[in-house]
Design an enzyme around this catalytic site. Structure first.
Site, PDB file in Angstrom:
ATOM      1  N   SER A 168       4.190  31.145 -31.357  1.00 20.39           N
ATOM      2  CA  SER A 168       5.519  31.346 -31.466  1.00 20.39           C
ATOM      3  C   SER A 168       6.027  31.848 -32.956  1.00 20.39           C
ATOM      4  O   SER A 168       7.077  32.191 -33.198  1.00 20.39           O
ATOM      5  CB  SER A 168       6.298  30.002 -31.314  1.00 20.39           C
ATOM      6  OG  SER A 168       5.745  29.126 -32.230  1.00 20.39           O
ATOM      7  N   LYS A 187       9.502  31.262 -40.567  1.00 21.34           N
ATOM      8  CA  LYS A 187       9.702  30.939 -39.257  1.00 21.34           C
ATOM      9  C   LYS A 187      11.168  30.290 -39.117  1.00 21.34           C
ATOM     10  O   LYS A 187      11.539  29.536 -39.575  1.00 21.34           O
ATOM     11  CB  LYS A 187       8.731  30.346 -38.489  1.00 21.34           C
ATOM     12  CG  LYS A 187       8.657  30.100 -37.193  1.00 21.34           C
ATOM     13  CD  LYS A 187       7.561  29.452 -36.525  1.00 21.34           C
ATOM     14  CE  LYS A 187       7.345  29.186 -35.203  1.00 21.34           C
ATOM     15  NZ  LYS A 187       6.019  28.498 -34.706  1.00 21.34           N
ATOM     16  N   SER A 237       0.361  28.737 -32.424  1.00 19.59           N
ATOM     17  CA  SER A 237       1.405  29.317 -32.800  1.00 19.59           C
ATOM     18  C   SER A 237       1.217  30.293 -34.158  1.00 19.59           C
ATOM     19  O   SER A 237       2.043  31.038 -34.261  1.00 19.59           O
ATOM     20  CB  SER A 237       2.643  28.700 -32.714  1.00 19.59           C
ATOM     21  OG  SER A 237       2.985  28.518 -31.502  1.00 19.59           O
TER      22      SER A 237
END
Length: 483
Positions: free
Chosen positions: A155, A80, A179
């Site tokens: 996310s 990420k 997330s």
């Protein structure tokens, strides 16, 4: 070669070790899949192609000499874009960081590399990780491989889409409100939020580089993958102190084998404080409970006695708001609180965030006291069960929309933040480990749907063992059509 893209990471590592496939062949297979599909999904935002090729060549040469770099020798992975990567752009989708190139790796990145894995690239996310959709200021919107008109969640949305579409076998994400779990659910993959402080969060953005870390509670880092075995491997590789994140204790890693399914005690619910859920969610949860019961499990529809979910939602927001606010200047805190206050719907989660941002140190201390009490309530309940099963969100993946818009659930309009993280934030507040497992596809629904499996704090290995047993019923990863 394309089928290599959908084998789990541990299986790919075995193929490299036995010389059935080279690290270079493996990398090229994933780069080809990215070339085929990433322009539509916008899941990977920075490719480290040149260095990955060089590293794959070195991995093959090392193996030819009889050297092993570790359990993921020669296997590509993605990270990420909120985690720092040495020599590779790290932005957290924030315009001020559009050209930021760290000089060192976040701990989770360093540990993946130490295990022999090869960094392939960075995945898309909302700006500074602050949304349950993926549409950031720098890279725009990521899409769901099951239906490109829908969100992959956030996310860690880009990472989940990349795993589901075969562009990477393994992603490391972060989870402050769901997330890791929400994108895993929306994209039909496996995700794991470990016990709070089990995995170091060092090198994560936010905070911005050079700023003190304000967020001390509720966040976690963990793997997203296509099987439970890879989640177990991820925990082994990522967990433990790093001499930087001093909140991480030296908890020993244990090998806990799965038991016969009938030996487990399982609680479940699809009711969180009256939150509406879709018919598909109710059907899937009820079917899972009945199937477990038929296997001989002790199954009850229950939750922690006396747990006030509205209080839990608000105090999650108060702790998060206070800690995020501590990283901001006064003007930024004011704008941040206005943003959350202005979202449609009178969501308790929003109110808690605003109260936390605007509160005093004594307000924060009071919120932490409530946090401790609720954590104790949930832990006491879980001491009676091997796992507590509940939905991940109110629905399957919804169509792309502006952040904050209402979500329609069976004719009811649900505030955005409640619909996306009403089922997940309790376990950020209490720090309990959670695995998301995809459920069998419903006949009348084209979209995947997952379930949260919640276990006791620091019993991550037991929860993963139960998850492994459960997959015997729920089945393996299913790839999206067209991939």
């Amino acid at each position: 070669m394309q089928e290599l893209n959908f084998l789990p990471a541990h299986r790919l590592a075995a193929l490299v070790r036995t010389h059935e496939v080279s690290a270079r062949e493996l990398l090229e297979a994933h780069l080809a899949q990215i070339s085929r599909h990433n322009s539509r999904l916008n899941a990977i935002v920075t490719l480290d192609e040149e260095r990955a090729r060089a590293r794959a060549r070195e991995a093959d040469e090392a193996l030819a000499r009889g050297e092993s770099w570790g359990p993921l020798h020669g296997v590509p992975f993605t990270i990420k874009d909120s985690f720092m990567t040495a020599g590779v752009r790290t932005t957290s989708s924030y315009k001020r960081l559009s050209t930021y190139v760290p000089t060192h790796d976040a701990t989770v990145v360093a540990r993946m590399k130490q295990a022999g894995a090869i960094l392939l690239g960075k995945t898309n996310l909302p700006t500074l990780t602050l949304d349950l959709q993926t549409s950031g200021h720098l890279f725009g919107r990521a899409s769901n491989p099951w239906d490109e008109s829908r969100t992959p969640g956030g996310s860690t949305g880009g990472g989940a889409a990349a795993v589901a579409s075969g562009m990477t076998p393994l992603e490391v994400g972060s989870d402050l409100a769901g997330s890791i779990r929400v994108p895993s659910h929306y994209c039909g993959i496996f995700g794991f939020k470990p016990t709070e402080h089990r995995v170091p969060i060092s090198g994560h953005i936010p905070p911005l580089p050079g700023r003190p870390r304000g967020v001390r509670y509720e966040g976690a880092a963990g793997p997203l993958a296509r099987c439970v075995e890879d989640l177990k491997l991820g925990l082994k590789l990522l967990a433990g102190p790093d001499d930087e994140d001093w909140d991480v204790p030296p908890v020993p890693l244990r090998d806990v084998p799965p038991r016969e399914l009938r030996s487990y005690r399982v609680a479940w619910t699809d009711d969180f404080g009256g939150l509406p859920v879709t018919r598909e969610t109710r059907t899937a949860m009820d079917k899972l409970a009945r199937t477990l019961e038929a296997q001989g499990c002790h199954v009850e529809r229950r939750g922690p006695r006396g747990l006030d979910l509205e209080e839990a939602w608000e105090v999650w927001g108060r702790v998060l708001g206070a800690e995020l606010g501590s990283e901001m200047q006064a003007v930024a805190r004011f704008i941040f609180s206005i943003r959350f206050n202005a979202m449609p719907g009178d969501a308790i989660l929003n109110r808690g965030i605003v109260r936390g941002v605007r509160g005093s140190m004594s307000d924060y201390a009071e919120a932490l006291a409530i946090h401790d009490r609720i954590t104790g309530q949930v832990e006491a309940f879980l001491s009676e069960w091997d796992a507590w099963l509940c939905p991940v969100t109110v629905s399957q993946a919804f169509t792309h929309r502006r952040s904050g818009e209402w979500i329609n659930v069976e004719g009811k309009q649900v505030p955005y933040i409640t619909a996306t993280c009403g089922f997940t934030t309790l376990f950020n507040l209490t720090g309990h480990p959670v695995v998301v497992v995809p459920l069998p596809k419903l006949a009348d629904s084209p979209l995947p749907l997952g379930v949260q499996l919640v276990g006791r704090r620091w019993r991550d290995e037991e929860l993963l063992a139960f998850s492994e047993s459960l997959v015997e019923l729920t089945g393996d990863f299913r790839k999206p059509p067209g991939y």
